[in-house]
Scaffold this motif. Sequence first.
Motif, short mmCIF file in Angstrom:
data_model
loop_
_atom_site.label_atom_id
_atom_site.label_comp_id
_atom_site.label_asym_id
_atom_site.label_seq_id
_atom_site.Cartn_x
_atom_site.Cartn_y
_atom_site.Cartn_z
N ASP A 103 75.75 74.52 43.10
CA ASP A 103 76.66 74.62 44.00
C ASP A 103 77.40 73.34 44.45
O ASP A 103 77.94 73.27 45.68
N ARG A 106 82.03 73.92 41.79
CA ARG A 106 82.65 75.22 41.59
C ARG A 106 83.75 74.98 40.56
O ARG A 106 84.51 74.41 40.45
N ILE A 107 83.46 76.41 39.99
CA ILE A 107 84.52 76.80 38.84
C ILE A 107 85.74 76.84 39.61
O ILE A 107 86.01 77.40 40.73
N ARG A 108 86.83 76.09 39.05
CA ARG A 108 88.13 76.20 39.70
C ARG A 108 88.94 77.75 39.76
O ARG A 108 88.59 78.46 38.75
N GLU A 109 89.79 78.06 40.62
CA GLU A 109 90.50 79.31 40.55
C GLU A 109 91.33 79.31 39.56
O GLU A 109 91.73 80.33 38.76
N GLU A 110 92.00 78.36 39.22
CA GLU A 110 92.94 78.02 38.15
C GLU A 110 92.44 76.92 37.23
O GLU A 110 92.32 75.64 37.46
N ILE A 111 92.18 77.57 36.11
CA ILE A 111 91.64 76.22 35.11
C ILE A 111 92.80 75.43 34.58
O ILE A 111 93.75 75.83 34.29
N ALA A 241 85.91 72.71 36.67
CA ALA A 241 85.39 72.94 37.87
C ALA A 241 85.79 71.87 38.68
O ALA A 241 86.30 70.79 38.17
N LYS A 242 85.37 71.80 39.91
CA LYS A 242 85.76 70.56 40.87
C LYS A 242 84.39 70.21 41.82
O LYS A 242 83.77 71.29 42.27
N ARG A 244 82.57 70.09 45.39
CA ARG A 244 82.56 70.97 46.08
C ARG A 244 82.89 70.02 47.60
O ARG A 244 83.52 70.62 48.60
#
Length: 302
Positions: A103, A106-111, A241-242, A244
């Motif tokens: 963690d 985290r995977i982005r909400e918008e790729i 991802a970005k 966190r």
Amino acid sequence: MNPLAKLFLYVAAVVLLAALLSPPIYWALHPLMETVPFRRFFSRTALIVALALLWPVLRWMHVRRFSELGLERNARAWVHLRAGLALVAGPLALLAVFYLTADIWRIREEILWKKIPAVVATAAVVPVLEEFLFRGVLLGLAVRSFGRGVGVIGISLVFAAVHFIDSRYDVTDVTWGSGFDVLSHAFSNSGGAVLALSGGVSLFVLGVIFALATLRTRSLWLAIGLHAGCIFGQQILSVFAKFRFGKDPMAWMPWAGPNVVHGMVPTGLVPLAALLVIGGLVWWYLAREPRPPAPADARRAG
């Protein structure tokens, strides 16, 4: 004039001309490239100037053929290119899995799908230019003048330092002095001393790996493949991802931190371990590769 002084003058000329030429180039092209900041114009201008000055510098240092820089025609060019891409794929994939499962990222909400073409273009073009400049010419000149050990370490240090010149500092009102303004802030926006040092160590390790691959194969293709794979792996992660801990980049240090130098250079001990694994894989691969023929000049001398 000794070779070290000539190399120093070459670097100084590149920096000076980049600072002088980047403002008019920005004024000419900015209407067509409005989203590109001035600092990017400066860094790309520096690269173009460095390549443009190579031929007169090589002549000045009495280099007439690439074989004099330790480079030979490579009949296994595509094999080495594919091998370079493959050798970095596993360690970088495991590093990405660690980031996500811990963690830290985290995977982005918008790729960011629209960035993929730029990632591919960067991974295809930048390694060719940088390997030709750093490992093809500068390393060849340094090894020729000072020996392998000093050449590998010296050019790897230069390779690491140069990347921080393209800092996050930008100029909104571009004037004739803006190139020098960017230079004055070159090392001031890399996320602090600890992250800058960690990113510099990562770049140095990569520089040594690329240099040893070039010297062992007497060709740039393996180093280009390794370099391209590293750029693609690091940048494609930022598409999906970005990091966190953007507001607290030191939260996971010394184990892992944010990428520096435009999201391409990892920081922390865990990604450094992944780079060392890549180095070990490259050593393993080269130990099983047939040695290239002796340089043409050496064969003629024999």
